[in-house]
Motif scaffolding. Structure first.
Motif, PDB file in Angstrom:
ATOM      1  N   GLN A  80       0.810  -1.219   0.000  1.00 26.26           N
ATOM      2  CA  GLN A  80       0.000   0.000   0.000  1.00 26.26           C
ATOM      3  C   GLN A  80       0.843   1.269   0.000  1.00 26.26           C
ATOM      4  N   GLY A  81       2.098   1.153   0.393  1.00 22.21           N
ATOM      5  CA  GLY A  81       2.988   2.301   0.389  1.00 22.21           C
ATOM      6  C   GLY A  81       3.716   2.511  -0.936  1.00 22.21           C
ATOM      7  N   ARG A  82       3.382   1.712  -1.942  1.00 23.86           N
ATOM      8  CA  ARG A  82       4.093   1.771  -3.219  1.00 23.86           C
ATOM      9  C   ARG A  82       3.186   2.241  -4.367  1.00 23.86           C
ATOM     10  N   VAL A  83       2.103   2.903  -4.032  1.00 23.11           N
ATOM     11  CA  VAL A  83       1.142   3.332  -5.058  1.00 23.11           C
ATOM     12  C   VAL A  83       1.805   4.226  -6.101  1.00 23.11           C
ATOM     13  N   MET A  84       2.495   5.254  -5.662  1.00 22.69           N
ATOM     14  CA  MET A  84       3.145   6.178  -6.593  1.00 22.69           C
ATOM     15  C   MET A  84       4.171   5.454  -7.457  1.00 22.69           C
ATOM     16  N   GLU A  85       5.006   4.658  -6.834  1.00 18.47           N
ATOM     17  CA  GLU A  85       6.069   3.943  -7.552  1.00 18.47           C
ATOM     18  C   GLU A  85       5.525   3.031  -8.647  1.00 18.47           C
ATOM     19  N   LEU A  86       4.543   2.212  -8.300  1.00 21.95           N
ATOM     20  CA  LEU A  86       4.053   1.203  -9.239  1.00 21.95           C
ATOM     21  C   LEU A  86       3.238   1.816 -10.371  1.00 21.95           C
ATOM     22  N   ASN A  87       2.461   2.848 -10.060  1.00 23.68           N
ATOM     23  CA  ASN A  87       1.676   3.499 -11.109  1.00 23.68           C
ATOM     24  C   ASN A  87       2.561   4.334 -12.030  1.00 23.68           C
ATOM     25  N   LYS A  88       3.530   5.010 -11.466  1.00 19.93           N
ATOM     26  CA  LYS A  88       4.454   5.797 -12.274  1.00 19.93           C
ATOM     27  C   LYS A  88       5.215   4.882 -13.234  1.00 19.93           C
ATOM     28  N   ALA A  89       5.653   3.733 -12.728  1.00 19.92           N
ATOM     29  CA  ALA A  89       6.377   2.785 -13.574  1.00 19.92           C
ATOM     30  C   ALA A  89       5.489   2.248 -14.698  1.00 19.92           C
ATOM     31  N   ALA A  90       4.233   1.960 -14.384  1.00 15.87           N
ATOM     32  CA  ALA A  90       3.305   1.458 -15.405  1.00 15.87           C
ATOM     33  C   ALA A  90       3.154   2.438 -16.552  1.00 15.87           C
ATOM     34  N   ALA A  91       3.028   3.721 -16.208  1.00 18.96           N
ATOM     35  CA  ALA A  91       2.850   4.745 -17.236  1.00 18.96           C
ATOM     36  C   ALA A  91       4.152   5.044 -17.975  1.00 18.96           C
ATOM     37  N   GLU A  92       5.265   5.013 -17.267  1.00 19.56           N
ATOM     38  CA  GLU A  92       6.553   5.279 -17.910  1.00 19.56           C
ATOM     39  C   GLU A  92       6.858   4.243 -18.984  1.00 19.56           C
ATOM     40  N   ILE A  93       6.595   2.981 -18.687  1.00 21.10           N
ATOM     41  CA  ILE A  93       6.808   1.925 -19.680  1.00 21.10           C
ATOM     42  C   ILE A  93       5.907   2.170 -20.890  1.00 21.10           C
ATOM     43  N   GLY A  94       4.656   2.538 -20.613  1.00 21.08           N
ATOM     44  CA  GLY A  94       3.717   2.823 -21.690  1.00 21.08           C
ATOM     45  C   GLY A  94       4.128   4.018 -22.523  1.00 21.08           C
ATOM     46  N   ARG A  95       4.642   5.049 -21.869  1.00 22.85           N
ATOM     47  CA  ARG A  95       5.067   6.248 -22.580  1.00 22.85           C
ATOM     48  C   ARG A  95       6.196   5.928 -23.558  1.00 22.85           C
ATOM     49  N   ALA A  96       7.132   5.087 -23.116  1.00 24.85           N
ATOM     50  CA  ALA A  96       8.254   4.711 -23.978  1.00 24.85           C
ATOM     51  C   ALA A  96       7.773   3.927 -25.197  1.00 24.85           C
TER      52      ALA A  96
END
Length: 337
Positions: A80-96
């Motif tokens: 539950q403390g990794r919301v920012m990390e995991l969502n940011k990573a999901a979008a960053e991969i998609g952006r690339a």
């Protein structure tokens, strides 16, 4: 605020969205019970492959691997403390992936339900739901998502909380509900009630509609119900690739690429502008759907008989708009309409 999705909507008669996330990840080795969002940092190459499969098949838009990325769902995995990390990573991969496509491809930040029941039936308050959705939205925004995309929602109160959170994040958004209970959502919302409720939201989506549910035929009956309510915004149709069946220890969807091609054509004729697949929909299905949308001319609104002839029978006699089927529970202290 990014305008990429709004510009694509204005320029195109139809938009092909993506297919399944979970079922495709299971095919890559994800184990049942594991959090797919962990793969955003543990196996980013596999998530990139998931996104790339949709792009290569012709999708104009794909959803990030963040469906269960809110604090309530991640708490089940002590994350539950990794919301920012995991969502940011999901979008960053998609952006690339999107940025190297050579054409406009939209990265849509997937936001699923919290998994909790809203008050007064449950314990989830509006304020807490907004807080959780906002936290997830900020992570997806930081990772470069073009638009936020709440999906598979059953209670409109939760849908409205997501809309408020997305306004706080200053991000455009879309949203779909799942009409999987005799033509209604699990919490009793009908297709026409959704259109009416969306129209009253303070922060309007750029498109809305239905996803998942039972079969593709049921979903298109729901889209027809929405179209009949004269929506002011583009409709979204993301149906499952047929019906799930258990075989050799795994769940398989029986919808062929040919069936999903017919589904895509019918979805457009029903009034949907953003058309994709949900559970069981693979890149092979998407390729067939793209070809159908590109080569088949837009036709007349199909009858219910035409839909079932092409896609199979409905799972229930009622679509909920005739007063039959499940009914929303009355609010405490208020008279039911």
């Amino acid at each position: 605020m990014t305008q990429a999705f709004a510009q694509l909507l204005a320029a195109r008669d139809w938009i092909l969205a993506d297919g399944a996330t979970g079922t495709n990840l299971f095919n890559m080795g994800l184990s049942s019970g594991d959090a797919p969002e962990m793969w955003n940092v543990e196996h980013p190459d596999r998530i990139a492959k998931l996104y790339q499969g949709a792009v290569d098949a012709g999708s104009d838009l794909f959803l990030t691997n963040s469906f269960g990325g809110n604090a309530s769902r991640l708490k089940l995995h002590d994350a539950q403390g990794r919301v920012m990390e995991l969502n940011k990573a999901a979008a960053e991969i998609g952006r690339a992936v999107a940025d190297k496509a050579g054409r406009t491809v939209i990265v849509a930040g997937s936001v699923g339900p919290t998994g909790d029941i809203m008050m007064p039936m449950g314990n989830l308050t509006h304020e807490l739901a907004v807080e959780m959705f906002h936290e997830q939205a900020e992570g997806l925004k930081a990772g470069g998502a073009d638009v936020l995309w709440v999906e598979t929602i059953s209670a409109f109160e939760e849908y409205a909380a997501a809309a408020e959170a997305f306004k706080l994040a200053d991000m455009p958004w879309c949203g779909t509900m799942s009409f999987d209970t005799a033509g209604r959502t699990m919490m009793g919302v009908t297709s026409r009630e959704m259109v009416k409720s969306v129209g009253k939201l303070d922060y309007q989506p750029q498109g809305f509609g239905a996803n998942c549910g039972t079969g593709a035929s049921d979903l298109l009956r729901t889209i027809l119900g929405m179209a009949d309510a004269d929506p002011a915004l583009p409709l979204i149709s993301k149906g499952n690739a047929g019906i799930p069946k258990y075989h050799d220890g795994h769940i398989h969807y029986d919808g062929t690429p040919e069936l999903m091609a017919d589904y895509a054509e019918l979805a457009r004729n029903c009034g949907a502008k953003i058309i994709g697949g949900c559970c069981g929909t693979t890149p092979e299905h998407l390729t067939a759907m793209r070809e159908a949308l590109e080569t088949r001319p837009k036709g007349d609104r199909p009858s219910l008989e035409a839909i079932t002839a092409a896609l199979g029978t409905f799972s229930s006699e009622s679509d909920g708009t005739d007063g039959n089927g499940p009914v929303r529970a009355a609010r405490r202290g208020k008279r039911r309409n």
